[in-house]
Design a protein around this motif. Structure first.
Motif, short mmCIF file in Angstrom:
data_model
loop_
_atom_site.label_atom_id
_atom_site.label_comp_id
_atom_site.label_asym_id
_atom_site.label_seq_id
_atom_site.Cartn_x
_atom_site.Cartn_y
_atom_site.Cartn_z
N LYS A 42 -12.80 -52.56 6.43
CA LYS A 42 -12.21 -53.57 7.89
C LYS A 42 -13.08 -53.45 8.52
N TYR B 186 -16.56 -54.94 10.14
CA TYR B 186 -16.79 -55.85 10.71
C TYR B 186 -16.47 -55.79 12.32
N SER C 273 -20.76 -58.84 11.03
CA SER C 273 -20.49 -59.60 10.75
C SER C 273 -22.03 -60.30 10.19
N THR D 212 -22.86 -64.96 -3.10
CA THR D 212 -22.29 -66.49 -1.78
C THR D 212 -22.46 -67.52 -2.59
N GLY E 71 -10.22 -63.95 6.44
CA GLY E 71 -11.90 -63.74 6.55
C GLY E 71 -12.89 -64.74 6.54
N ASP F 133 -9.39 -64.23 11.02
CA ASP F 133 -10.62 -63.09 10.84
C ASP F 133 -10.63 -61.72 12.65
N GLY G 178 -15.04 -65.38 -2.04
CA GLY G 178 -15.70 -64.23 -1.44
C GLY G 178 -16.27 -63.04 -1.75
N SER G 179 -15.06 -63.23 -2.79
CA SER G 179 -14.41 -61.53 -3.72
C SER G 179 -13.64 -60.83 -2.74
N THR G 180 -13.33 -60.41 -1.03
CA THR G 180 -13.06 -59.99 -0.16
C THR G 180 -11.63 -58.97 -0.97
N ASN H 57 -12.25 -55.48 -1.90
CA ASN H 57 -11.58 -54.42 -1.47
C ASN H 57 -10.69 -53.97 -1.77
N GLU I 193 -15.88 -48.26 1.28
CA GLU I 193 -16.23 -49.93 0.34
C GLU I 193 -15.61 -49.72 -0.96
N SER J 35 -15.68 -52.68 -4.04
CA SER J 35 -16.22 -53.64 -4.26
C SER J 35 -15.95 -53.83 -5.79
#
Ligand code: AVJ
Length: 372
Positions: free
Chosen positions: A58, A61, A66, A81, A108, A135, A185-187, A190, A306, A308
């Protein structure tokens, strides 16, 4: 607990400020992502004090981070994306048909670009539209909210600036007959499997029976394609990764020398996850004055910034079902209780199966009476 919660009405220099203002509400949870935690920066102290060192994603950002992420989304190597966008383009109308008039809550939200495809579908079908972006980056949230209000004259927005946990717990009741929480967005990637399970339980909690969850997830694919997406030739991902140190310097009076670290990322095949690291180029000491923390680095020591994760749709659907069952049992307490679960209704992918969308519905589970 939350330190400060206030709702403000934005003053806008737009063509018709009064109109925009009346359709926008922003609720802010303190001033930065770290201060909604019980102790600001505790997660930084914990992550940098263990071996191997880690930092929560996190902290990528701030407003600069961002913006860098927006640039990543445009890179030729970064397929997620544009693939997710194509899937939404093809199926947003189908999603709107399934949900009917639905308040969109987006976790997000960033620039809200993909959300427009969903909003378009609801508007095209003559359905009312309410949008609740959540966000940690207040700058980008407000900016994109204003753009959306200009482009969608019937849209109302209630934004939340803060962490998902804080915002989800504080959501006002839905303004429309149903609500769909969108996590695109496949966050989700994380979160490690354990955090993921906990998060699904929180989402189930936040949803009423009948309401929806729309998940966008990146799928497993060749190592070569994955590693290219996180090591782009223009170095934008490297800048994004390194920017976390600038952000921490600002938040916690730190003295990270950013040019003494290197970007590294690779695919961990066993765990099906990309890992991003910052590699210390020398032996060095870093001080974060506001946290009363000094950290020592050996040459080549890394901070993992991170993970992913890359998903398999069948496994993910099973997880969704089993997680909600676990949650229901835990809240049972031997009494008759209304239990909720997340039921996957539909999945959509692109022709290459690079990316997937999963639409789930929160459903009331058969009531259980536990015998003594
Ligand atoms: C926003 C977390 C989905 O994991 O692909 C992009 C972030 N990191 N490039 C991802 C990211 C490096 C992105 N998520």
């Amino acid at each position: 607990m939350l330190e400060s919660v206030h709702t403000e009405t934005q003053s806008l220099s737009a063509p018709s400020p009064t109109d925009l203002q009346s359709r926008l509400q922003i609720t802010q949870f303190a001033s930065d992502p770290s201060s909604t935690a019980s102790q600001p920066g505790l997660d930084v102290i914990q992550g940098l004090s263990k071996t191997p060192k880690t930092l929560p994603a996190k902290y990528f950002y701030d407003d600069q981070g961002s913006q860098l992420f927006e640039q990543i989304c445009e890179l030729p190597e970064y397929y997620p994306t544009r693939t997710e966008t194509a899937i939404l383009q093809a199926y947003a109308a189908e999603i709107a048909t399934i949900t009917g008039p639905s308040e969109l809550v987006e976790l997000g939200s960033g620039s809200s670009t993909k959300t427009r495809l969903l909003l378009d579908a609801y508007v095209d079908m003559g359905l009312a539209s309410w949008y609740c972006p959540i966000d940690v980056s207040g700058g980008i949230l407000k900016q994109s909210a204003i753009h959306l209000l200009k482009d969608y004259p019937t849209l109302n927005i209630h934004g939340y600036v803060g962490t998902y946990e804080a915002a989800l717990a504080a959501l006002s009741p839905s303004q429309l007959p149903t609500r769909m929480i969108c996590f695109l967005g496949s966050t989700l990637g994380n979160l490690n499997p354990q955090e993921c399970e906990h998060f699904f339980a929180e989402l189930t909690q936040a949803l009423q029976p009948g309401e929806y969850l729309l998940l966008g997830v990146d799928l497993q694919k060749s190592v070569q394609q994955l590693e290219a997406a996180y090591n782009d030739s223009q170095g934008v991902t490297a800048a994004f990764n390194l920017n976390m140190l600038h952000h921490l310097n600002q938040l916690f009076q730190g003295d990270f020398q950013v040019n003494h670290f290197h970007h590294q990322s690779f695919y961990n095949l066993d765990k099906h996850q990309i890992e991003m690291h910052l590699v210390s180029q020398t032996a060095q000491k870093v001080n974060l004055a506001a946290l009363d923390l000094t950290v020592e680095f050996e040459p080549a020591e890394t901070i993992r910034t991170e993970i992913s994760r890359k998903f398999d749709l069948e496994t993910l659907k099973q997880q969704l079902r089993s997680v909600s069952q676990t949650g229901a049992q835990a809240s049972g307490g031997g009494e008759i209780a209304a239990h909720k679960e997340l039921t996957p209704l539909r999945t959509w992918t692109d022709a290459n199966q690079w990316f997937g969308l999963v639409l789930c519905q929160c459903q009331e589970k058969a009531q259980v009476v536990q015998e003594d």
